[in-house]
Design a protein around this motif. Structure first.
Motif, PDB file in Angstrom:
ATOM      1  N   THR A  75       0.856  -1.197   0.000  1.00 54.20           N
ATOM      2  CA  THR A  75       0.000   0.000   0.000  1.00 54.20           C
ATOM      3  C   THR A  75       0.892   1.247   0.000  1.00 54.20           C
ATOM      4  OG1 THR A  75      -0.127  -0.014   2.431  1.00 54.20           O
ATOM      5  CG2 THR A  75      -1.935  -1.065   1.224  1.00 54.20           C
ATOM      6  N   LYS A  76       0.278   2.376  -0.347  1.00 52.05           N
ATOM      7  CA  LYS A  76       1.061   3.621  -0.381  1.00 52.05           C
ATOM      8  C   LYS A  76       1.364   4.111   1.031  1.00 52.05           C
ATOM      9  CE  LYS A  76      -0.716   5.518  -4.687  1.00 52.05           C
ATOM     10  NZ  LYS A  76      -1.734   6.416  -5.197  1.00 52.05           N
ATOM     11  N   TYR A  77       0.424   3.902   1.952  1.00 55.76           N
ATOM     12  CA  TYR A  77       0.577   4.484   3.292  1.00 55.76           C
ATOM     13  C   TYR A  77       0.326   3.438   4.371  1.00 55.76           C
ATOM     14  CZ  TYR A  77      -0.486   8.357   0.196  1.00 55.76           C
ATOM     15  OH  TYR A  77      -0.486   9.216  -0.866  1.00 55.76           O
ATOM     16  N   ALA A  78       0.958   3.662   5.522  1.00 55.02           N
ATOM     17  CA  ALA A  78       0.622   2.900   6.732  1.00 55.02           C
ATOM     18  C   ALA A  78       0.709   3.883   7.903  1.00 55.02           C
ATOM     19  CB  ALA A  78       1.582   1.737   6.932  1.00 55.02           C
ATOM     20  N   VAL A  79      -0.264   3.793   8.790  1.00 57.76           N
ATOM     21  CA  VAL A  79      -0.327   4.704   9.938  1.00 57.76           C
ATOM     22  C   VAL A  79      -0.387   3.850  11.192  1.00 57.76           C
ATOM     23  CG1 VAL A  79      -1.657   6.544  11.050  1.00 57.76           C
ATOM     24  CG2 VAL A  79      -1.618   6.372   8.546  1.00 57.76           C
ATOM     25  N   SER A  80       0.587   3.994  12.065  1.00 60.03           N
ATOM     26  CA  SER A  80       0.611   3.148  13.265  1.00 60.03           C
ATOM     27  C   SER A  80      -0.287   3.736  14.356  1.00 60.03           C
ATOM     28  CB  SER A  80       2.041   2.983  13.774  1.00 60.03           C
ATOM     29  OG  SER A  80       2.600   4.236  14.084  1.00 60.03           O
ATOM     30  N   THR A  81      -0.754   2.856  15.220  1.00 61.60           N
ATOM     31  CA  THR A  81      -1.658   3.246  16.310  1.00 61.60           C
ATOM     32  C   THR A  81      -1.294   2.452  17.574  1.00 61.60           C
ATOM     33  OG1 THR A  81      -3.216   1.514  15.666  1.00 61.60           O
ATOM     34  CG2 THR A  81      -3.620   3.703  14.741  1.00 61.60           C
ATOM     35  N   ALA A  82      -2.004   2.750  18.658  1.00 62.87           N
ATOM     36  CA  ALA A  82      -1.700   2.096  19.929  1.00 62.87           C
ATOM     37  C   ALA A  82      -2.234   0.672  20.021  1.00 62.87           C
ATOM     38  CB  ALA A  82      -2.257   2.937  21.074  1.00 62.87           C
ATOM     39  N   ASP A 237      -3.295  11.363  16.959  1.00 63.92           N
ATOM     40  CA  ASP A 237      -2.368  12.291  17.594  1.00 63.92           C
ATOM     41  C   ASP A 237      -3.104  13.555  18.054  1.00 63.92           C
ATOM     42  OD1 ASP A 237       0.042  13.321  18.477  1.00 63.92           O
ATOM     43  OD2 ASP A 237       0.659  14.037  16.499  1.00 63.92           O
ATOM     44  N   CYS A 238      -4.141  13.351  18.874  1.00 64.27           N
ATOM     45  CA  CYS A 238      -4.896  14.453  19.506  1.00 64.27           C
ATOM     46  C   CYS A 238      -5.581  15.374  18.504  1.00 64.27           C
ATOM     47  CB  CYS A 238      -3.982  15.298  20.391  1.00 64.27           C
ATOM     48  SG  CYS A 238      -3.053  14.315  21.548  1.00 64.27           S
ATOM     49  N   GLY A 239      -5.785  14.898  17.287  1.00 63.73           N
ATOM     50  CA  GLY A 239      -6.483  15.720  16.291  1.00 63.73           C
ATOM     51  C   GLY A 239      -5.628  16.845  15.740  1.00 63.73           C
ATOM     52  N   ARG A 240      -4.301  16.700  15.916  1.00 64.81           N
ATOM     53  CA  ARG A 240      -3.371  17.749  15.467  1.00 64.81           C
ATOM     54  C   ARG A 240      -3.460  18.004  13.974  1.00 64.81           C
ATOM     55  NH1 ARG A 240       0.688  16.006  19.296  1.00 64.81           N
ATOM     56  NH2 ARG A 240       0.564  17.731  20.747  1.00 64.81           N
ATOM     57  N   ARG A 250      -9.624  18.723  14.688  1.00 66.19           N
ATOM     58  CA  ARG A 250     -10.643  17.734  15.051  1.00 66.19           C
ATOM     59  C   ARG A 250     -10.388  17.240  16.477  1.00 66.19           C
ATOM     60  NH1 ARG A 250      -8.079  15.345  10.675  1.00 66.19           N
ATOM     61  NH2 ARG A 250     -10.009  14.868   9.583  1.00 66.19           N
ATOM     62  N   ILE A 251     -11.384  16.534  17.014  1.00 67.35           N
ATOM     63  CA  ILE A 251     -11.211  15.915  18.338  1.00 67.35           C
ATOM     64  C   ILE A 251     -10.532  14.560  18.112  1.00 67.35           C
ATOM     65  CG2 ILE A 251     -12.408  15.027  20.392  1.00 67.35           C
ATOM     66  CD1 ILE A 251     -12.993  17.966  20.087  1.00 67.35           C
ATOM     67  N   GLY A 252      -9.315  14.427  18.596  1.00 64.72           N
ATOM     68  CA  GLY A 252      -8.614  13.158  18.377  1.00 64.72           C
ATOM     69  C   GLY A 252      -8.354  12.407  19.672  1.00 64.72           C
ATOM     70  N   PHE A 253      -7.444  11.481  19.591  1.00 61.40           N
ATOM     71  CA  PHE A 253      -7.065  10.659  20.755  1.00 61.40           C
ATOM     72  C   PHE A 253      -5.548  10.668  20.911  1.00 61.40           C
ATOM     73  CE2 PHE A 253     -10.804   8.729  18.880  1.00 61.40           C
ATOM     74  CZ  PHE A 253     -11.631   8.554  19.977  1.00 61.40           C
ATOM     75  N   THR A 254      -5.087  10.207  22.066  1.00 62.75           N
ATOM     76  CA  THR A 254      -3.670   9.869  22.200  1.00 62.75           C
ATOM     77  C   THR A 254      -3.593   8.379  21.933  1.00 62.75           C
ATOM     78  OG1 THR A 254      -3.401  11.573  23.856  1.00 62.75           O
ATOM     79  CG2 THR A 254      -1.682   9.885  23.756  1.00 62.75           C
ATOM     80  N   SER A 255      -3.312   8.009  20.703  1.00 67.93           N
ATOM     81  CA  SER A 255      -3.354   6.595  20.335  1.00 67.93           C
ATOM     82  C   SER A 255      -2.219   6.268  19.374  1.00 67.93           C
ATOM     83  CB  SER A 255      -4.717   6.267  19.714  1.00 67.93           C
ATOM     84  OG  SER A 255      -4.856   4.878  19.601  1.00 67.93           O
ATOM     85  N   ARG A 256      -1.017   6.740  19.756  1.00 68.21           N
ATOM     86  CA  ARG A 256       0.163   6.531  18.911  1.00 68.21           C
ATOM     87  C   ARG A 256       0.882   5.249  19.323  1.00 68.21           C
ATOM     88  NH1 ARG A 256       0.696  12.473  20.813  1.00 68.21           N
ATOM     89  NH2 ARG A 256       1.166  11.321  22.706  1.00 68.21           N
ATOM     90  N   LEU A 257       1.696   4.737  18.404  1.00 71.02           N
ATOM     91  CA  LEU A 257       2.568   3.603  18.738  1.00 71.02           C
ATOM     92  C   LEU A 257       3.858   4.169  19.326  1.00 71.02           C
ATOM     93  CD1 LEU A 257       3.010   0.479  18.429  1.00 71.02           C
ATOM     94  CD2 LEU A 257       4.215   1.013  16.309  1.00 71.02           C
TER      95      LEU A 257
END
Ligand code: PLP
Length: 396
Positions: A75-82, A237-240, A250-257
């Motif tokens: 895939t072109k992109y991958a976004v990591s999460t918690a 990343d907190c909706g940054r 936006r309203i985001g989360f702290t859900s990073r790897l």
């Protein structure tokens, strides 16, 4: 699932079965675990190096891991999460799926599949599994598509690819999204393409018992859609806003790897293909040992289009409890994935009014599935011991 985490250092216990007590005192048989995550010296060194030299959050290893995971999946992109749950929920939110929307999925999965839909604010709508399979049925799904449906979420259960081509066609026809829950299927393929690269997005979990881990919880979203990837990066990343620390669109989360976990994940990814080959070889050995045994049904075989990666090796037997107990007596760990389908879990009964009998095929699977030990460092001798014990348990 937590009880499924095992370590190589688990203490040996005294043998209890009739078979085992015939062994010399003081020589208990090796315990065979259900799963056995590998953390080797290179992974430990990578973790330490990341800890000492990089930012703990959003360090260089995170971006390298994302790049390498995207490349692996095609895939072109991958976004990591918690976590995998976060990957699924953030994907839905990045696609603006939420209140008033419905997402169709299977009731026969780990509960997190449906939880992610609820977390996004949408309603999970279940459709039953295929008649003689374990994955979501495309025809049952078609019957559930309505005016509120915004996405389909098939799961590649136990590492067996779902009918993603049919789900993609259904989604295209209805003008909705298709999200692959690939949390149990790192490296599995459908028509030569890696799962996670066929839908609008694929979501992975790195929980320790999976085909690869990051040395703890973690997740990944794969996609070819730049807008989706950008939105997911912001939501985790907190909706940054892109490139601005304290402006939030936006309203985001702290859900990073975490960086340390990404550093471990990069080494694990390099081992994944060899580990998956070992799982496939071990599954062949299980089949050879068990093919003519009465009272058990073996897992689905790959058709011409699928390449499964055996996150779990799951048989079906009406004598499940008897078999599981006998295995435990012989220091062999087995598991049940899953003893209660999602629609019959308390919150789903209460919130959505689901009741028994609504998804009979899933309910039937819950009553007779049994997961046998499966991990890359399991030996063929271990498999033979599991199968011999299993055959004895059916005969007794
Ligand atoms: C099919 C499936 N979906 C979603 C998840 C959720 O992943 P996590 O535990 O990383 O949140 C899991 C993990 O066990 C899973 O097996």
């Amino acid at each position: 699932m937590l009880s499924d985490i095992v370590t190589e250092n688990a203490p040996l216990q005294a043998p209890t079965s009739v078979e085992s007590v015939s062994r010399p005192i003081g020589e208990p048989r090796k315990k065979i675990y259900l799963a056995n995550p590998i953390i080797d010296a290179e992974m430990k060194a990578a973790a330490l190096s990341a800890l000492e030299n990089e930012m703990m959050v959003m360090g260089e290893s995170v971006f390298k891991f994302e790049e390498e995971f995207a490349q692996y999946c095609g895939t072109k992109y991958a976004v990591s999460t918690a976590s995998g749950t976060a990957a699924l929920s953030i994907t839905l939110q990045a696609l603006n799926i939420g209140h008033g929307n419905e997402v169709i999925t299977t009731p026969f999965s780990f509960i997190a599949t449906a939880n992610s839909i609820v977390h996004a604010g949408a309603d999970p709508i279940f459709a039953d599994v295929e008649e003689s399979g374990i994955n979501l049925s495309p025809s049952a799904t078609r019957a559930k598509i309505g005016s509120k449906t915004r996405a389909l979420m098939p799961v590649h259960l136990y590492g067996h690819p779902s009918r993603v081509d049919e789900f993609r066609d259904l989604a295209t026809e209805a003008g909705i999204n298709m999200i692959e829950d690939a949390c149990q299927a790192h490296g599995a393929e459908f028509k030569g393409r890696k799962v996670g690269s066929i839908g609008d997005a694929g979501c992975f979990s790195f929980y320790p018992a999976k085909n690869m881990t990051v040395g703890g919880d973690g997740g990944m979203i794969t996609t070819n859609n730049e807008e989706l990837a950008d939105a997911a990066r912001s939501i985790r990343d907190c909706g940054r806003d892109k490139n601005s620390k304290y402006y939030h669109g936006r309203i985001g989360f702290t859900s990073r790897l975490n960086t340390v976990n990404a550093a471990i994940g990069r080494v694990q990814l390099r081992r994944l293909d060899a580990w998956n080959e070992a799982r496939r070889r071990l599954s062949q050995r299980y089949r050879k040992e068990l093919e003519n045994v009465r009272d058990i049904v073996l897992p689905p075989r790959d058709g011409s289009m699928e390449k499964a990666v055996y996150h779990l090796f799951v048989i079906r037997t009406r004598l499940r409890d008897q078999v599981k107990n006998r295995l435990a007596d012989n220091r062999i760990e087995a598991g049940i994935h899953y003893p209660r389908p999602i629609h019959l879990q308390a919150p789903y009964r209460q919130m959505f009014g689901y009741t028994e009998g609504m998804f009979p095929l899933s309910e039937s699977l819950s009553s007779d599935v049994l997961s046998l030990p499966m991990f890359p460092t399991l030996t063929e001798d271990d498999v033979v011991r599991v199968c011999e014990t299993l055959k004895h348990s059916l005969a007794s």
